[in-house]
Design a protein around this motif. Sequence first.
Motif, short mmCIF file in Angstrom:
data_model
loop_
_atom_site.label_atom_id
_atom_site.label_comp_id
_atom_site.label_asym_id
_atom_site.label_seq_id
_atom_site.Cartn_x
_atom_site.Cartn_y
_atom_site.Cartn_z
N ASN A 192 0.80 -1.24 0.00
CA ASN A 192 0.00 0.00 0.00
C ASN A 192 0.83 1.28 0.00
OD1 ASN A 192 0.85 0.47 2.68
ND2 ASN A 192 -1.00 -0.44 3.57
N CYS A 193 2.16 1.15 -0.11
CA CYS A 193 2.99 2.36 -0.06
C CYS A 193 2.98 3.15 -1.35
CB CYS A 193 4.43 1.99 0.32
SG CYS A 193 5.34 1.04 -0.93
N GLY A 194 2.69 2.48 -2.47
CA GLY A 194 2.76 3.15 -3.77
C GLY A 194 1.93 4.41 -3.89
N PRO A 195 0.64 4.38 -3.49
CA PRO A 195 -0.18 5.60 -3.59
C PRO A 195 0.34 6.75 -2.75
CG PRO A 195 -1.58 3.67 -3.37
CD PRO A 195 -0.17 3.21 -3.13
N LEU A 196 0.98 6.46 -1.63
CA LEU A 196 1.52 7.53 -0.79
C LEU A 196 2.75 8.16 -1.45
CD1 LEU A 196 1.24 5.79 2.69
CD2 LEU A 196 -0.40 7.34 1.59
N ALA A 197 3.60 7.34 -2.03
CA ALA A 197 4.74 7.87 -2.77
C ALA A 197 4.26 8.69 -3.96
CB ALA A 197 5.65 6.74 -3.22
N ALA A 198 3.27 8.18 -4.67
CA ALA A 198 2.74 8.90 -5.83
C ALA A 198 2.08 10.21 -5.42
CB ALA A 198 1.74 8.02 -6.57
#
Length: 230
Positions: A192-198
């Motif tokens: 679930n880290c991808g959306p936060l990085a994006a």
Amino acid sequence: MTDDLPDDDLRLDPDFAHRFEAQQRPACQLYLISPPAIDAGFRDSLARAFDGGPVAAFQLRLKGIDEHRIAAAAEPIQRLCAEAGCAFIVNDSMGLAKRIGADGVHLGQEDGDPRDARALLGPTAQIGVTCHDSRHLAMEAGEAGADYVAFGSFYPTTTKEVRHRPEPSILGWWSTLFELPSVAIGGITPDNCGPLAAAGADFVAASGSVWNHPDGPDAAVRAFVAALAR
């Protein structure tokens, strides 16, 4: 504090950051936080995590333990972080950070003023401040000289009690208006880290998803590195 800056009582437009040209920022990195309790074998677990890939910072977060015991436990961990080129951050205590020569301190809202931390720890210390879901607190931290602000909890977590649940849009708002890095925290996993990085996070903080990974902390870090690269 100026009166024309966004008010936390006003809902942030999820598309706020999309109305501006994206700033060029370094790729999002991993920020590790210790388990709530550690034993003599934790150094080996941390070394294994470092084997999985680059880690930008490690925060020693041990609650309810005498600072003399924390200082003793910190020594081998701090040495390992230095060897790995990873910043060693102490949670909560400016005095402990000064005592052991940590690279910095992470302050909760009840742990003191970043200006005092700067005066005590010097110009090169890394000072982070927990800002929950508050734009107001983040701007205050920046004005007080913090080196990064932390928002969260973005997802459910068992590491600590959750009272604040920001939307990822706060990361985009922050990265659009301010150069100061942000850390996303709370229940973050490789999945679930991808959306936060994006959305604009400069760092994602992880604890349980690394230390409790079924294939070990090195596998967890590898998964984080791959997810953030995407």
